[in-house]
Design a protein around this motif. Structure first.
Motif, mmCIF file in Angstrom:
data_model
loop_
_atom_site.group_PDB
_atom_site.id
_atom_site.type_symbol
_atom_site.label_atom_id
_atom_site.label_comp_id
_atom_site.label_asym_id
_atom_site.label_seq_id
_atom_site.Cartn_x
_atom_site.Cartn_y
_atom_site.Cartn_z
ATOM 1 N N THR A 60 -11.180 5.167 83.351
ATOM 2 C CA THR A 60 -12.274 4.361 82.635
ATOM 3 C C THR A 60 -10.937 3.079 81.720
ATOM 4 O O THR A 60 -10.526 2.680 81.463
ATOM 5 N N GLY A 61 -12.251 1.985 82.285
ATOM 6 C CA GLY A 61 -11.182 0.265 82.002
ATOM 7 C C GLY A 61 -10.387 0.406 80.692
ATOM 8 O O GLY A 61 -9.623 -0.102 80.351
ATOM 9 N N ASN A 62 -11.633 1.363 79.335
ATOM 10 C CA ASN A 62 -11.373 1.552 78.406
ATOM 11 C C ASN A 62 -9.815 2.057 78.045
ATOM 12 O O ASN A 62 -8.979 1.800 77.105
ATOM 13 N N ARG A 63 -9.447 2.621 78.696
ATOM 14 C CA ARG A 63 -8.443 4.075 78.614
ATOM 15 C C ARG A 63 -7.655 4.037 79.757
ATOM 16 O O ARG A 63 -6.915 5.013 80.207
#
Length: 187
Positions: A60-63
């Motif tokens: 995902t974008g945040n990880r």
């Protein structure tokens, strides 16, 4: 000799239950080798126990940075590991998915999927990977019991923990099976 833990499995590394259901449907009978892990550190521990596993890694974008780093590290450390990237919901809808896909391939992913509809194709890759794994080298007794279709009825004293019935494991004896019913006398 290696233990049963060295048998490769399919590790689905995701924080939510978005992908695991699609993997279970797609794998059918091979689903018994499917394991869900929630964090990258749990996935690394599973890989240490079974380095020939296939990892389906949600990115995902945040990880993304942590996932790409872990993917590259696993590919360097475990030669037999294969990784399938799964672009998570925040990344799949925005422009970063187009940026993440080539990065996943560059880090060592063999395939990148963007939706659960693509999981059946990924499951085919996973099945091929598992079929190429060498069989686990087990001690002689375990290897024999593993091949018996009736391992729970093995001779007392010839058991491996986890395979024998509790009465055998405790040193007891099993009750003799009921004899077959007698046939009626002739006419």
């Amino acid at each position: 000799m290696t233990s049963r833990l060295a048998n490769p499995s399919i590790l689905v590394c995701e924080e939510q239950d978005r992908w695991i259901l699609a993997w279970r449907r797609a794998l059918g009978n091979a689903g018994d080798r499917l394991r869900l892990v929630r964090t990258l550190s749990q996935c690394a521990a599973e890989l240490a126990a079974a380095p020939g596993s296939l990892v389906a890694l949600e990115v995902t974008g945040n990880r993304a940075a942590a996932a790409l780093s872990a993917l590259a590290r696993w590919r360097r450390r475990y030669a037999a590991v294969r990784v399938i990237g799964m672009l998570g919901p925040p990344a799949a809808d925005d422009q970063s998915a187009d940026e993440l896909e080539p990065l996943l391939y560059e880090a060592g992913a063999v395939l990148v999927v963007r939706s659960a509809l693509e999981v059946p194709a990924a499951a085919g890759v996973a099945r091929r990977h598992l079929s190429l794994a060498p069989p686990a080298r087990l001690p002689l007794r375990e290897a024999i019991l593993d091949r018996l279709p009736w391992a729970e009825f093995a001779t007392p004293g010839f058991f491996t923990p986890g395979f024998a019935t509790p009465e055998f494991a405790s040193g007891g004896t099993a009750a003799a099976p009921d004899p077959p019913p007698a046939l009626p006398a002739g006419p």
